[in-house]
Design a protein around this motif. Sequence first.
Motif, PDB file in Angstrom:
ATOM      1  N   TRP A 188       0.826  -1.133   0.118  1.00 26.99           N
ATOM      2  CA  TRP A 188      -0.062   0.123   0.078  1.00 26.99           C
ATOM      3  C   TRP A 188       0.807   1.355   0.091  1.00 26.99           C
ATOM      4  O   TRP A 188       0.598   2.288  -0.586  1.00 26.99           O
ATOM      5  CB  TRP A 188      -0.864  -0.087   1.261  1.00 26.99           C
ATOM      6  CG  TRP A 188      -1.836   1.049   1.445  1.00 26.99           C
ATOM      7  CD1 TRP A 188      -3.086   1.312   0.943  1.00 26.99           C
ATOM      8  CD2 TRP A 188      -1.373   2.304   2.025  1.00 26.99           C
ATOM      9  NE1 TRP A 188      -3.753   2.645   1.493  1.00 26.99           N
ATOM     10  CE2 TRP A 188      -2.477   3.172   2.115  1.00 26.99           C
ATOM     11  CE3 TRP A 188      -0.215   2.684   3.022  1.00 26.99           C
ATOM     12  CZ2 TRP A 188      -2.605   4.403   2.859  1.00 26.99           C
ATOM     13  CZ3 TRP A 188      -0.477   3.777   3.516  1.00 26.99           C
ATOM     14  CH2 TRP A 188      -1.277   4.781   3.251  1.00 26.99           C
ATOM     15  N   LEU A 228       1.955   1.824  -3.442  1.00 29.45           N
ATOM     16  CA  LEU A 228       0.870   2.642  -4.230  1.00 29.45           C
ATOM     17  C   LEU A 228       0.791   4.071  -3.782  1.00 29.45           C
ATOM     18  O   LEU A 228       0.693   4.987  -4.734  1.00 29.45           O
ATOM     19  CB  LEU A 228      -0.591   1.923  -3.691  1.00 29.45           C
ATOM     20  CG  LEU A 228      -1.780   2.649  -4.309  1.00 29.45           C
ATOM     21  CD1 LEU A 228      -1.551   2.400  -5.964  1.00 29.45           C
ATOM     22  CD2 LEU A 228      -2.877   1.993  -3.772  1.00 29.45           C
ATOM     23  N   ASN A 236      -2.386  -3.021 -11.492  1.00 25.65           N
ATOM     24  CA  ASN A 236      -1.999  -4.281 -11.023  1.00 25.65           C
ATOM     25  C   ASN A 236      -0.960  -4.958 -11.991  1.00 25.65           C
ATOM     26  O   ASN A 236      -1.197  -4.997 -13.183  1.00 25.65           O
ATOM     27  CB  ASN A 236      -3.034  -5.389 -10.815  1.00 25.65           C
ATOM     28  CG  ASN A 236      -3.534  -5.530  -9.439  1.00 25.65           C
ATOM     29  OD1 ASN A 236      -2.996  -4.786  -8.526  1.00 25.65           O
ATOM     30  ND2 ASN A 236      -4.705  -5.885  -9.256  1.00 25.65           N
ATOM     31  N   LEU A 248      -0.158  -5.297  -5.561  1.00 26.83           N
ATOM     32  CA  LEU A 248      -1.005  -5.282  -4.613  1.00 26.83           C
ATOM     33  C   LEU A 248      -1.681  -6.793  -4.156  1.00 26.83           C
ATOM     34  O   LEU A 248      -2.810  -6.951  -4.028  1.00 26.83           O
ATOM     35  CB  LEU A 248      -2.191  -4.322  -4.798  1.00 26.83           C
ATOM     36  CG  LEU A 248      -1.758  -2.886  -4.717  1.00 26.83           C
ATOM     37  CD1 LEU A 248      -3.135  -2.140  -5.068  1.00 26.83           C
ATOM     38  CD2 LEU A 248      -0.881  -2.558  -3.633  1.00 26.83           C
ATOM     39  N   PRO A 273      -5.720  -1.534  -6.864  1.00 21.80           N
ATOM     40  CA  PRO A 273      -5.304  -0.050  -6.546  1.00 21.80           C
ATOM     41  C   PRO A 273      -6.608   1.050  -6.310  1.00 21.80           C
ATOM     42  O   PRO A 273      -6.476   1.816  -5.597  1.00 21.80           O
ATOM     43  CB  PRO A 273      -4.571   0.350  -7.744  1.00 21.80           C
ATOM     44  CG  PRO A 273      -4.095  -0.813  -8.565  1.00 21.80           C
ATOM     45  CD  PRO A 273      -5.045  -2.292  -7.827  1.00 21.80           C
TER      46      PRO A 273
END
Length: 281
Positions: free
Chosen positions: A55, A58, A239, A261, A271
């Motif tokens: 995370w 991201l 992804n 992820l 995401p």
Amino acid sequence: MEPTQPSVAPVTPERTALRRHYLMCRPEHFAVTYAINPWMDPAAGASAEKAVAQWEALREAYVALGHEVSLIDPLPGLPDMVFAANGALVVGGRAYGARFTFPERAAEGPAYGEWLRAGGFDVREPEHTNEGEGDFLTLDGLILAGTGFRTDVAAHQEAQEFLGRPVVTLRLVDPRFYHLDTALFPLDGNNVAYYPGAFSPGSRAVLERLFPDALIASEADAAVLGLNAVSDGRNVVLNAEATGLAEALAARGFNPVPVDLTELRKAGGGPKCCTLELRSV
Ligand SMILES: CN(C)C(=N)NCCC[C@H](N)C(=O)O
């Protein structure tokens, strides 16, 4: 000699990124302790530590792309709260609150509502079941709204009335793609990418009519939640396993930004699920 045809090089359009404001929730309490979609297997477990690391990458990708990221505090006992997209639908400074289908996630609705109210948004308490941006995707002229597994059609009308934007209902038919944002994402304000097999025949016909130039994704890319992607009009965060989709995006002039992820996918998220867009217009 045969006259030769002048060859025309394919034109790849220049894409423009718009700066976005996202709300995210660090998955400190992430776990798979119940099963409310086919991706979840409590017996297989999941690691909060790994989820946090993925995370963070991201969040850093969004910041590196120039976007603003705000954070909501994660609450213990709400392992799916990382999926911020489900917390509301925010358009033009107004927030249509979420009302979750399953009791396991019910407390997330008020938590996101409170955060948004404190941030100055005009928050509407929903009367009808809806899972925020999981089932509502906003384009320039309309909002696409999913139903079939989670969000009630009555919520589509409620959102339209509150936000004053046309809402188009789309019916989902494959339980793997239980939210609209697992099967479709806006490429920009006027076009989308989607996997047709996730939709009823009537909804497929609506999509073909609305978006004749849509990017059609393969089942293989959809099955790794490749369509749970976030586009700023130029950069598309998706992804990493959705390689066919990434190639197709690049061929259209988009910049694919792959992320890993895999831990969060054990709960059925990607995401986009981790990302609630706070739209001021
Ligand atoms: C588009 N969004 C936000 C999602 N698809 N969210 C993932 C939710 C996952 C959760 N275990 C659930 O089943 O509700």
